[in-house]
Design a protein around this motif. Structure first.
Motif, PDB file in Angstrom:
ATOM      1  N   LYS A 153      16.616 -30.447  41.155  1.00 32.56           N
ATOM      2  CA  LYS A 153      17.396 -29.434  40.435  1.00 32.56           C
ATOM      3  C   LYS A 153      16.544 -28.791  39.344  1.00 32.56           C
ATOM      4  O   LYS A 153      16.576 -27.564  39.148  1.00 32.56           O
ATOM      5  CB  LYS A 153      18.643 -30.073  39.834  1.00 32.56           C
ATOM      6  N   TYR A 154      15.756 -29.607  38.649  1.00 38.06           N
ATOM      7  CA  TYR A 154      14.840 -29.111  37.621  1.00 38.06           C
ATOM      8  C   TYR A 154      13.833 -28.146  38.233  1.00 38.06           C
ATOM      9  O   TYR A 154      13.565 -27.064  37.688  1.00 38.06           O
ATOM     10  CB  TYR A 154      14.132 -30.300  36.978  1.00 38.06           C
ATOM     11  N   LEU A 155      13.272 -28.524  39.385  1.00 35.33           N
ATOM     12  CA  LEU A 155      12.291 -27.673  40.046  1.00 35.33           C
ATOM     13  C   LEU A 155      12.915 -26.365  40.501  1.00 35.33           C
ATOM     14  O   LEU A 155      12.351 -25.280  40.278  1.00 35.33           O
ATOM     15  CB  LEU A 155      11.687 -28.405  41.248  1.00 35.33           C
ATOM     16  N   MET A 156      14.072 -26.437  41.128  1.00 33.57           N
ATOM     17  CA  MET A 156      14.701 -25.235  41.668  1.00 33.57           C
ATOM     18  C   MET A 156      14.992 -24.212  40.572  1.00 33.57           C
ATOM     19  O   MET A 156      14.914 -23.004  40.815  1.00 33.57           O
ATOM     20  CB  MET A 156      16.004 -25.600  42.389  1.00 33.57           C
ATOM     21  N   ALA A 157      15.290 -24.682  39.383  1.00 33.05           N
ATOM     22  CA  ALA A 157      15.597 -23.777  38.277  1.00 33.05           C
ATOM     23  C   ALA A 157      14.370 -23.025  37.789  1.00 33.05           C
ATOM     24  O   ALA A 157      14.502 -22.005  37.097  1.00 33.05           O
ATOM     25  CB  ALA A 157      16.222 -24.565  37.119  1.00 33.05           C
ATOM     26  N   ARG A 158      13.211 -23.509  38.131  1.00 29.59           N
ATOM     27  CA  ARG A 158      11.967 -22.913  37.642  1.00 29.59           C
ATOM     28  C   ARG A 158      11.173 -22.172  38.701  1.00 29.59           C
ATOM     29  O   ARG A 158      10.172 -21.533  38.388  1.00 29.59           O
ATOM     30  CB  ARG A 158      11.097 -24.017  37.022  1.00 29.59           C
ATOM     31  N   MET A 159      11.595 -22.250  39.925  1.00 32.98           N
ATOM     32  CA  MET A 159      10.822 -21.629  40.994  1.00 32.98           C
ATOM     33  C   MET A 159      11.115 -20.149  41.123  1.00 32.98           C
ATOM     34  O   MET A 159      12.194 -19.678  40.787  1.00 32.98           O
ATOM     35  CB  MET A 159      11.097 -22.340  42.328  1.00 32.98           C
ATOM     36  N   GLU A 160      10.115 -19.411  41.620  1.00 31.90           N
ATOM     37  CA  GLU A 160      10.239 -17.978  41.878  1.00 31.90           C
ATOM     38  C   GLU A 160       9.759 -17.696  43.300  1.00 31.90           C
ATOM     39  O   GLU A 160       8.918 -18.432  43.839  1.00 31.90           O
ATOM     40  CB  GLU A 160       9.390 -17.182  40.886  1.00 31.90           C
ATOM     41  N   PRO A 161      10.286 -16.641  43.927  1.00 30.54           N
ATOM     42  CA  PRO A 161       9.786 -16.273  45.256  1.00 30.54           C
ATOM     43  C   PRO A 161       8.273 -16.083  45.235  1.00 30.54           C
ATOM     44  O   PRO A 161       7.716 -15.521  44.286  1.00 30.54           O
ATOM     45  CB  PRO A 161      10.510 -14.954  45.549  1.00 30.54           C
ATOM     46  N   SER A 212      -8.234 -22.991  43.857  1.00 23.61           N
ATOM     47  CA  SER A 212      -8.313 -21.580  43.487  1.00 23.61           C
ATOM     48  C   SER A 212      -7.887 -21.344  42.040  1.00 23.61           C
ATOM     49  O   SER A 212      -6.841 -21.837  41.606  1.00 23.61           O
ATOM     50  CB  SER A 212      -7.429 -20.742  44.417  1.00 23.61           C
ATOM     51  N   PRO A 213      -8.641 -20.544  41.299  1.00 25.82           N
ATOM     52  CA  PRO A 213      -8.248 -20.210  39.926  1.00 25.82           C
ATOM     53  C   PRO A 213      -7.141 -19.159  39.872  1.00 25.82           C
ATOM     54  O   PRO A 213      -6.683 -18.812  38.780  1.00 25.82           O
ATOM     55  CB  PRO A 213      -9.547 -19.663  39.328  1.00 25.82           C
ATOM     56  N   ASP A 214      -6.706 -18.652  41.012  1.00 24.77           N
ATOM     57  CA  ASP A 214      -5.734 -17.564  41.050  1.00 24.77           C
ATOM     58  C   ASP A 214      -4.290 -18.045  41.114  1.00 24.77           C
ATOM     59  O   ASP A 214      -3.386 -17.264  41.410  1.00 24.77           O
ATOM     60  CB  ASP A 214      -6.021 -16.638  42.233  1.00 24.77           C
ATOM     61  N   PHE A 215      -4.075 -19.344  40.845  1.00 22.16           N
ATOM     62  CA  PHE A 215      -2.718 -19.890  40.774  1.00 22.16           C
ATOM     63  C   PHE A 215      -2.487 -20.556  39.431  1.00 22.16           C
ATOM     64  O   PHE A 215      -3.412 -21.154  38.856  1.00 22.16           O
ATOM     65  CB  PHE A 215      -2.501 -20.963  41.856  1.00 22.16           C
ATOM     66  N   GLN A 216      -1.262 -20.458  38.947  1.00 23.09           N
ATOM     67  CA  GLN A 216      -0.858 -21.273  37.814  1.00 23.09           C
ATOM     68  C   GLN A 216       0.001 -22.421  38.337  1.00 23.09           C
ATOM     69  O   GLN A 216       0.666 -22.299  39.368  1.00 23.09           O
ATOM     70  CB  GLN A 216      -0.056 -20.458  36.788  1.00 23.09           C
ATOM     71  N   THR A 217      -0.038 -23.542  37.647  1.00 23.86           N
ATOM     72  CA  THR A 217       0.707 -24.719  38.068  1.00 23.86           C
ATOM     73  C   THR A 217       2.131 -24.649  37.529  1.00 23.86           C
ATOM     74  O   THR A 217       2.348 -24.510  36.322  1.00 23.86           O
ATOM     75  CB  THR A 217       0.029 -26.004  37.572  1.00 23.86           C
ATOM     76  N   VAL A 218       3.107 -24.748  38.415  1.00 19.76           N
ATOM     77  CA  VAL A 218       4.520 -24.699  38.045  1.00 19.76           C
ATOM     78  C   VAL A 218       5.066 -26.095  37.805  1.00 19.76           C
ATOM     79  O   VAL A 218       5.829 -26.323  36.874  1.00 19.76           O
ATOM     80  CB  VAL A 218       5.339 -23.998  39.158  1.00 19.76           C
ATOM     81  N   TRP A 219       4.675 -27.041  38.653  1.00 27.58           N
ATOM     82  CA  TRP A 219       5.234 -28.393  38.556  1.00 27.58           C
ATOM     83  C   TRP A 219       4.315 -29.370  39.260  1.00 27.58           C
ATOM     84  O   TRP A 219       3.690 -29.037  40.279  1.00 27.58           O
ATOM     85  CB  TRP A 219       6.622 -28.428  39.196  1.00 27.58           C
ATOM     86  N   GLU A 220       4.212 -30.578  38.688  1.00 27.00           N
ATOM     87  CA  GLU A 220       3.466 -31.660  39.315  1.00 27.00           C
ATOM     88  C   GLU A 220       4.322 -32.911  39.307  1.00 27.00           C
ATOM     89  O   GLU A 220       5.035 -33.180  38.350  1.00 27.00           O
ATOM     90  CB  GLU A 220       2.164 -31.952  38.552  1.00 27.00           C
TER      91      GLU A 220
END
Length: 307
Positions: free
Chosen positions: A140-148, A285-293
């Motif tokens: 639920k925590y992850l889903m609230a922070r995800m984007e397409p 790749s440096p072209d991604f930011q980390t959303v969740w681990e």
């Protein structure tokens, strides 16, 4: 040529743990593949020679059974022989990977047996580890922070190899080598909810990435491409340049290639001429930011490729 094509199935088996267990062949350090040059090479394969190749079904059946008898590649005992074969073929300007990639007739002979063995092996119960799967609250925590457009890399403690692309509204598109029920057509590219997937296949390890410079238009293009592949079969030969089937990380990589500002994710070369993209290539790749681990720290960027 008959013996060449028969033996090439042993080479492909070394790669058949993608989306199931830890990859066995590590990427070459700090190597950026010349993708355009290699693609041109695949298109210029000696089609006349490969079109004459025939496979004795009885021989091929015995070969595949031997390859898979001990957890896929554990049953392969002729690696040195295959290395000699690969070098001999390269000296003649022939690549096992190229023949399979360029010739649909050869692939048609190889896929049925490879598909059946993957169905049998990948649908076995997962090994129990000591790490608890992600809880309902964590999801639920992850889903609230995800984007397409977010990229989900996941697995279980020792099997961090699966990937999916999030398209919004709680849904993902991914290529599956497993079936939740033999009556359901889940063997290949499907769309489903992330929650349904994690409830059916408990995941305890996650790294979720977001392209840094993707526009709404880019995300739409990637999602449309992924959705358009629904129903295509899982690629049990792991051929990035054939285009008619997909393994999990390949599907996500191909979707990202449709972006105008596509993140730099470089496949890497493995043995016998194969080129693959894995979860490690995404994390590098440096072209991604980390959303969740969860249960895995993202690897430092720039360790596998030059950008």
């Amino acid at each position: 040529m008959k013996n060449i094509i028969v033996k090439c199935l042993a080479a492909t088996s070394l790669l058949m743990t993608a989306c199931q267990s830890t990859p066995m062949l590590a990427p070459q350090s700090r190597l950026q593949p010349a993708l355009n040059a290699r693609s041109a090479q695949y298109n210029s394969v000696n089609a006349q020679a490969s079109s004459r190749a025939q496979i004795d079904p009885a021989v091929l059946q015995k070969l595949v059974e031997r390859i898979y008898k001990q957890n896929f590649a554990d049953g392969v005992d002729n690696l040195k022989e295959l290395e000699k074969l690969s070098k001999a073929l390269e000296a003649q300007g022939i690549s096992i990977y190229n023949v399979l990639s360029a010739n649909p007739d050869v692939r048609a002979q190889a896929y049925p047996l490879a598909n059946q063995k993957v169905i049998e092996e990948f649908n076995k119960p997962s090994q129990v580890d000591q790490v608890a799967p992600a809880s309902a609250d964590e999801m639920k925590y992850l889903m609230a922070r995800m984007e397409p457009g977010d990229i989900i890399l996941c697995g279980n403690d020792g099997s961090f190899v699966h990937s999916a692309i999030y398209i919004g509204q709680g849904e993902i598109v991914h290529a599956l080598a497993t079936q939740p029920d033999l009556h359901d057509d889940f063997y290949g590219v499907v769309k489903e909810s992330l929650i349904a997937y994690t409830q059916r296949s408990a995941r305890d390890t996650f790294v979720v990435l977001r392209p840094k410079n993707a526009s709404a238009s880019d995300v739409k293009k990637a999602a449309e491409f992924a959705l358009a592949q629904r129903g295509k079969t899982y690629d049990t030969l792991f051929l990035m340049h054939a285009g008619d089937r997909f393994y999990c990380t390949e599907l996500v990589w191909q979707a990202l290639q449709r972006m105008s500002n596509k993140p730099r994710v470089f496949p890497h070369k493995v043995q016998f001429g194969w080129e693959m993209v894995t979860v490690e290539d995404f994390m590098d790749s440096p072209d991604f930011q980390t959303v969740w681990e969860r249960n895995r720290r993202r690897s430092p960027v720039g360790q596998l490729h030059r950008y």
